[in-house]
Design a protein around this motif. Structure first.
Motif, PDB file in Angstrom:
ATOM      1  N   LEU A   5     -91.653 -13.667  24.918  1.00 28.52           N
ATOM      2  CA  LEU A   5     -92.202 -12.861  25.996  1.00 28.52           C
ATOM      3  C   LEU A   5     -91.202 -11.816  26.716  1.00 28.52           C
ATOM      4  O   LEU A   5     -91.321 -10.775  26.838  1.00 28.52           O
ATOM      5  CB  LEU A   5     -93.343 -13.552  26.816  1.00 28.52           C
ATOM      6  CG  LEU A   5     -94.121 -12.485  27.586  1.00 28.52           C
ATOM      7  CD1 LEU A   5     -95.048 -11.880  26.651  1.00 28.52           C
ATOM      8  CD2 LEU A   5     -94.872 -13.752  28.602  1.00 28.52           C
ATOM      9  N   HIS A  13    -106.448 -15.932  27.445  1.00 24.50           N
ATOM     10  CA  HIS A  13    -107.325 -15.375  28.309  1.00 24.50           C
ATOM     11  C   HIS A  13    -106.398 -16.195  29.711  1.00 24.50           C
ATOM     12  O   HIS A  13    -107.269 -16.339  30.632  1.00 24.50           O
ATOM     13  CB  HIS A  13    -108.523 -15.846  28.329  1.00 24.50           C
ATOM     14  CG  HIS A  13    -109.200 -14.957  27.049  1.00 24.50           C
ATOM     15  ND1 HIS A  13    -110.196 -15.509  26.434  1.00 24.50           N
ATOM     16  CD2 HIS A  13    -108.864 -14.032  26.677  1.00 24.50           C
ATOM     17  CE1 HIS A  13    -110.522 -15.003  25.356  1.00 24.50           C
ATOM     18  NE2 HIS A  13    -109.721 -13.886  25.486  1.00 24.50           N
ATOM     19  N   THR A  14    -105.366 -16.565  29.694  1.00 19.99           N
ATOM     20  CA  THR A  14    -104.565 -17.029  30.940  1.00 19.99           C
ATOM     21  C   THR A  14    -103.158 -16.306  31.033  1.00 19.99           C
ATOM     22  O   THR A  14    -102.748 -15.904  29.803  1.00 19.99           O
ATOM     23  CB  THR A  14    -104.562 -18.412  31.089  1.00 19.99           C
ATOM     24  OG1 THR A  14    -103.502 -18.883  29.999  1.00 19.99           O
ATOM     25  CG2 THR A  14    -105.762 -19.071  30.994  1.00 19.99           C
ATOM     26  N   PHE A  15    -102.528 -16.244  32.386  1.00 22.15           N
ATOM     27  CA  PHE A  15    -101.064 -16.201  32.082  1.00 22.15           C
ATOM     28  C   PHE A  15    -100.046 -17.124  31.943  1.00 22.15           C
ATOM     29  O   PHE A  15     -98.859 -16.914  32.267  1.00 22.15           O
ATOM     30  CB  PHE A  15    -100.899 -15.162  33.124  1.00 22.15           C
ATOM     31  CG  PHE A  15    -101.499 -14.051  33.495  1.00 22.15           C
ATOM     32  CD1 PHE A  15    -101.095 -12.952  32.566  1.00 22.15           C
ATOM     33  CD2 PHE A  15    -102.756 -13.528  34.322  1.00 22.15           C
ATOM     34  CE1 PHE A  15    -101.767 -11.632  32.851  1.00 22.15           C
ATOM     35  CE2 PHE A  15    -103.280 -12.524  34.338  1.00 22.15           C
ATOM     36  CZ  PHE A  15    -102.881 -11.425  33.490  1.00 22.15           C
ATOM     37  N   THR A  16    -100.760 -18.279  31.634  1.00 21.76           N
ATOM     38  CA  THR A  16     -99.715 -19.498  31.306  1.00 21.76           C
ATOM     39  C   THR A  16     -99.205 -19.436  29.943  1.00 21.76           C
ATOM     40  O   THR A  16     -99.822 -19.207  28.974  1.00 21.76           O
ATOM     41  CB  THR A  16    -100.652 -20.696  31.197  1.00 21.76           C
ATOM     42  OG1 THR A  16    -101.208 -20.848  32.693  1.00 21.76           O
ATOM     43  CG2 THR A  16     -99.731 -21.960  31.253  1.00 21.76           C
ATOM     44  N   VAL A  17     -97.988 -19.775  29.737  1.00 28.13           N
ATOM     45  CA  VAL A  17     -97.167 -19.863  28.652  1.00 28.13           C
ATOM     46  C   VAL A  17     -96.965 -21.357  28.317  1.00 28.13           C
ATOM     47  O   VAL A  17     -96.126 -22.090  28.981  1.00 28.13           O
ATOM     48  CB  VAL A  17     -95.728 -19.084  28.523  1.00 28.13           C
ATOM     49  CG1 VAL A  17     -95.251 -19.334  27.313  1.00 28.13           C
ATOM     50  CG2 VAL A  17     -96.097 -17.773  28.927  1.00 28.13           C
ATOM     51  N   PHE A  53     -98.053  -8.052  30.359  1.00 26.98           N
ATOM     52  CA  PHE A  53     -99.074  -9.113  30.840  1.00 26.98           C
ATOM     53  C   PHE A  53    -100.311  -9.021  29.731  1.00 26.98           C
ATOM     54  O   PHE A  53    -100.961 -10.256  29.795  1.00 26.98           O
ATOM     55  CB  PHE A  53     -99.779  -8.493  32.130  1.00 26.98           C
ATOM     56  CG  PHE A  53     -98.874  -8.811  33.164  1.00 26.98           C
ATOM     57  CD1 PHE A  53     -98.442  -9.842  33.724  1.00 26.98           C
ATOM     58  CD2 PHE A  53     -98.062  -7.673  33.909  1.00 26.98           C
ATOM     59  CE1 PHE A  53     -97.406 -10.388  34.801  1.00 26.98           C
ATOM     60  CE2 PHE A  53     -97.128  -7.707  34.841  1.00 26.98           C
ATOM     61  CZ  PHE A  53     -96.749  -9.147  35.157  1.00 26.98           C
ATOM     62  N   ASN A  71     -99.267 -11.487  26.758  1.00 30.49           N
ATOM     63  CA  ASN A  71     -99.543 -12.734  27.513  1.00 30.49           C
ATOM     64  C   ASN A  71    -100.824 -13.217  27.447  1.00 30.49           C
ATOM     65  O   ASN A  71    -101.257 -14.461  27.095  1.00 30.49           O
ATOM     66  CB  ASN A  71     -99.036 -12.949  28.627  1.00 30.49           C
ATOM     67  CG  ASN A  71     -98.700 -14.194  29.098  1.00 30.49           C
ATOM     68  OD1 ASN A  71     -99.082 -15.394  28.570  1.00 30.49           O
ATOM     69  ND2 ASN A  71     -98.306 -14.391  30.457  1.00 30.49           N
ATOM     70  N   PHE A  72    -101.626 -12.532  27.946  1.00 25.79           N
ATOM     71  CA  PHE A  72    -103.088 -12.771  28.139  1.00 25.79           C
ATOM     72  C   PHE A  72    -103.938 -12.959  27.058  1.00 25.79           C
ATOM     73  O   PHE A  72    -104.883 -14.059  26.872  1.00 25.79           O
ATOM     74  CB  PHE A  72    -103.980 -11.646  29.275  1.00 25.79           C
ATOM     75  CG  PHE A  72    -105.305 -12.155  29.641  1.00 25.79           C
ATOM     76  CD1 PHE A  72    -105.015 -13.109  30.787  1.00 25.79           C
ATOM     77  CD2 PHE A  72    -106.135 -11.423  29.351  1.00 25.79           C
ATOM     78  CE1 PHE A  72    -106.442 -13.418  31.296  1.00 25.79           C
ATOM     79  CE2 PHE A  72    -107.500 -12.018  29.741  1.00 25.79           C
ATOM     80  CZ  PHE A  72    -107.700 -12.797  30.708  1.00 25.79           C
TER      81      PHE A  72
END
Length: 901
Positions: free
Chosen positions: A483, A470-474, A459, A462-463
């Protein structure tokens, strides 16, 4: 598998061996029933009275009548052993006295209620153990037992009747019985007896009918009793056929294996396997596999495993523990090697749906891989303890918290380090930084910490480092793939690193154990006495159990305390009883053992090839602590090494004693030979002279008669001197030679000894050289003259020329030298000539004298503070010089007071 079928018309060796093992022990007859009140005790006493009427020595050790008048009437007329009073919780209870029974040794002993539990403080906690000891002593025993008290059936009876069975007897007692008599009543007849008050008092009977004695319960119990009795009869029939070599169709033998784990379901699995093994008449084994890559820190799990294995052993199984990473492979490998036909394993309720998505349970994997062995999976209700609670208990919470904290810190450091690197270095991928943190957590805190670090790194990576940050979106597919790969690699590498850490810890623990045994073996290798060995042993055992330890050695038929750690350990009556039991029987006794479990210490025998040398007792510092399997093996190894070292010391002591005995025997033979020779020669001369004077005295001239009388006188003095030497030697060895000292002029002593030698050996010339100055010392003139005479007599025997005697002042002492020109003494004999009974051969090859004269000389001279030495040769290759040194006082009196007689 053991094939018990007779071949070529011969009996089965296994059956004959089992028959031979029964020789010398008492016979056991069990009166077996489905429930209380069927008449077991009544039938047992009726048969006993019949045998007593036929002249058999029948004694009643213990019978519980429960107020039944007809049963009590059967005891009248039979000898009854008095019971032993036991005080328990302020009440005096009467118990069976096993010592009185062993002392009485009747032909047949009646001991009722085999499943009874003895009072605390008794030798054995259970009555069936008393019966075991009586049988081993060769006493025939009759007893009674109900089906609900068999240990393998206690849980079945509990489910049928709803009553918890607390007093049980291992199934081996029923198997050990020479006869089993089923005492049976139908349920209706038994209930009628209850109503008539022939079993319990009326108020208790009514309550019993409503609970335990229901017709359905009694029918089920009756079926169980009939089946077990039939199985025992079948065993007897098979044994008879095998012993008699009767041909018949023999079925293939079955062998069961039950898998034992730490879960609570294992106890039910063990009991089911025990019942199946009993029904199949098959041997069975309880197996547990220890994984070397798992460091088990849960004390509760360790205790459950040990308790389950002990339960299986009580139910008749052989307990086995093996080590292997692949549990299923180890189970199948052991099963195929031991020809196991069936494997019994339990399915744990904790294998939930989530876990089955990622892998099969142990039972599923075992079923799929055991292609040639039948596998029975025991299922049941869910565990009484919730799965989440069980999982929490199996993990040390402090270690879990520390590992999670380390994972958080490692990920935070990885994030900071990664952000710092990308500011100064164009680094396309910082995942290796997080991977390093996962590995460090695995190496330091284990796999749980590594797994937490891997998930947090997933996490955090990714963040902070994958666009959009600064998001968990890929945003990009290849980033998502990277990842996922990172998560897989981090989890795998962390797991492998954690497993390596755990394996290293397990190897280190075993290496420490091995090194401790090696160091202990080095310590005891050089110990030459039992006392230091026992002190070393108890200190090592006390350290192994983290508590107390004592060692007792055999001493004149009893045991004596030979070492204790700490030294203030005291042994009470119960502890000494357990120690003696362990020593006499060669089996553990005391704390957490079947014999005298109330003792504070458990005692283990020190067994060697030549017998028992003693016992070692120990007690952990924590009274509730339970020895792990590793600690148990380490303790057994310590006891074995101690026993071997004790045997080595005892053998060395015996060898020394044997050598001393052989030397004593050699000296005794030499003494007898010397005495017989030295007595025979003068006695023969005396006897010949006396006979000549008696028979021809009137025809002999005066000169001849004087010669014969002179010979008699000379030989008599020789005998007298010989006796004096023997007495002096005896006093010297015993330390009882008392030397009365006075001021002595050494010149007078030497002159007196020379004159005496010249009288005894006329014609032999002795040259005497005086010192020219007075030599006055404090000593015993008589003994000194005897020393000088012995030296002169020895020189005359070995030389035909003149003897030289010199007396001189030598510094602060006096020196006396006696020289001869004889054949001399070999160099290797110069010291040995002063030994008792040692004689040097003369020139003609014969040994002269008794070998006591010089030994007496040295003893007397040393007692007066001097020394004596021999030198040879002194003239060419011939001659001997004996030199005596005696100390002179610093201030002698003006004139000597004369000789002290």
């Amino acid at each position: 598998m053991n094939d018990a079928r007779p071949r070529d018309g011969r009996p089965s060796p296994e059956a004959l061996l089992a028959l031979a093992e029964r020789e010398g022990r008492g016979r056991l007859k069990i009166h077996f029933g489905a429930a209380p009140g069927v008449g077991k005790t009544f039938a047992m006493l009726s048969n006993a009275r019949r045998l007593a009427g036929e002249g058999v020595d029948v004694v009643v050790g213990l019978v519980e009548t429960h107020g039944r008048a007809d049963t009590a009437a059967l005891i009248d007329g039979l000898e009854v052993l008095p019971r032993r009073p036991v005080i328990h919780r302020g009440r005096t209870l009467m118990e069976f006295d096993i010592d009185a029974a062993l002392a009485r040794r009747p032909g047949l002993l009646i001991v009722d209620e085999l499943a009874h539990s003895n009072m605390p403080g008794s030798r054995h906690p259970k009555r069936f153990q008393d019966v075991d000891e009586l049988l081993d002593a060769g006493i025939d025993v009759w007893t009674a037992l109900n089906i609900q008290h068999l240990e393998s059936l206690s849980d079945v009876v509990g489910r049928i009747t709803g009553v918890t069975i607390r007093e049980t007897v291992p199934d081996r007692m029923l198997e050990r019985a020479d006869e089993v008599i089923l005492v049976d009543l139908t349920p209706d007849e038994l209930i009628e007896r209850l109503k008539d008050g022939k079993v319990y008092v009326p108020e208790n009977a009514a309550r019993a009918i409503d609970n335990f004695f229901k017709p359905s319960n009694l029918t089920a119990l009756r079926e169980l009793a009939l089946r077990r009795t039939a199985a025992h009869v079948d065993d007897e029939m098979l044994a008879y056929l095998r012993q008699s070599a009767i041909e018949g169709p023999w079925p293939t033998a079955e062998r069961l294996l039950v898998c034992v784990g730490a879960d609570e379901r294992s106890e039910d699995v063990i009991r089911i396997a025990a019942r199946q093994a009993g029904a199949l008449n098959a041997p069975w084994t309880a197996l547990h596999v220890d994984r070397p890559d798992v460091a088990r820190t849960d004390e509760a799990s360790i205790r459950r495993i040990d308790a389950n294995l002990h339960l299986a052993e009580r139910l008749g199984a052989e307990r086995v523990r093996v080590i292997g990473s692949d549990i299923v492979a180890e189970i199948l490998r052991w099963a195929r090697r031991e020809n196991v036909s069936q494997i019994v394993v339990g399915r744990s309720a904790r294998h939930g749906r989530f876990r089955r998505l990622f892998g099969r349970s142990l039972s599923d994997d075992l079923v799929s891989r055991a292609s040639d062995i039948s596998v029975q999976v025991v299922t049941g209700e869910a565990d009484a303890v919730p799965p989440t609670r069980m999982a929490r208990r199996s993990i040390d919470r402090r270690d879990l918290a520390a590992g999670f904290a380390a994972a958080v810190i490692a990920v935070a450091v990885s994030v900071g380090l990664g952000m710092g690197l990308i500011r100064f270095v164009d680094l396309p991928n910082v995942s290796m930084v997080f991977l390093a943190g996962v590995v460090l957590c695995a190496l330091r805190f284990g796999r749980n910490s590594a797994l937490a670090a891997a998930l947090l790194s997933f996490f955090a990576y990714n963040f902070f480092f994958i666009e959009p940050v600064h998001t968990f979106t890929v945003a990009k597919p290849h980033e998502f793939f990277s990842l996922i790969v990172f998560l897989f690699v981090a989890t795998a590498v962390g797991g492998l690193a954690g497993r390596a850490r755990e394996q290293a810890a397990a190897v280190l623990a075993r290496a420490r154990t091995t090194r401790a045994l090696y160091e202990y073996s080095r310590k005891i290798a050089g110990v030459a006495a039992l006392e230091p060995l026992m002190w070393t042993a108890v200190s090592q055992v006390a350290g192994a159990v983290q508590g107390r330890a004592v060692a007792l050695l055999a001493d004149g038929g009893d045991l004596r305390l030979a070492g204790a750690f700490p030294p203030d350990v005291e042994l009470g009556v119960t502890e000494m009883g357990a120690a003696r039991w362990a020593f006499e029987r060669g089996e553990p006794a005391g704390r957490r053992s079947p014999t005298l479990p109330a003792a504070e210490l458990q005692f283990r025998p020190l067994v060697t090839a030549s017998g028992m040398v003693g016992v070692i007792g120990f007690a952990p510092g924590d009274p509730q602590a339970h020895l792990s399997e590793d600690a148990e093996r380490f303790l057994v190894a310590l006891c074995d090494q101690t026993a071997i070292a004790a045997e080595r010391i005892q053998l060395g002591t015996r060898a020394t004693e044997a050598a001393a005995s052989a030397e004593s025997e050699r000296l005794r033979s030499a003494l007898l030979s010397s005495i017989s020779h030295d007595l025979r020669t003068p006695l023969a001369s005396i006897l010949g002279s006396v006979t000549s004077l008696k028979d021809f005295g009137d025809r002999l001239d005066e000169a001849t008669r004087k010669d014969l009388l002179a010979a008699i006188e000379e030989e008599t003095r020789r005998l007298s001197q010989f006796v004096v030497n023997l007495l002096d030697m005896t006093r010297l060895e015993a330390g009882n030679l008392e030397i009365a000292t006075d001021w002595v002029d050494l010149a007078d002593v030497v002159h007196g000894a020379v004159a005496r030698a010249e009288r005894l050996h006329p014609g032999r010339r002795i040259r005497l050289e005086d010192a020219g100055v007075p030599l006055v010392l404090e000593g015993n003139a008589t003994l000194l003259e005897q020393v000088m005479f012995n030296l002169l007599d020895n020189a005359i025997k070995f030389s035909d020329d003149a003897i030289a005697v010199r007396l001189a002042l030598d510094g602060r002492g006096a020196r006396i030298e006696v020289e001869d020109t004889g054949i001399g003494i070999p160099a290797e004999e110069l010291e040995r000539v002063f030994d008792k009974f040692h004689r040097v051969a003369r020139g003609d090859g014969r040994a002269a004298g008794t070998g006591l004269g010089l030994s007496i000389c040295r003893g007397v001279v040393i007692a007066m503070g001097g020394s004596i030495t021999a030198m040879s040769p002194i003239h060419g290759d011939r001659g001997t010089r004996m030199t005596v040194h005696l100390p002179l006082p610093p201030h002698p009196p003006a004139e000597p007071k004369g000789e002290a007689e």
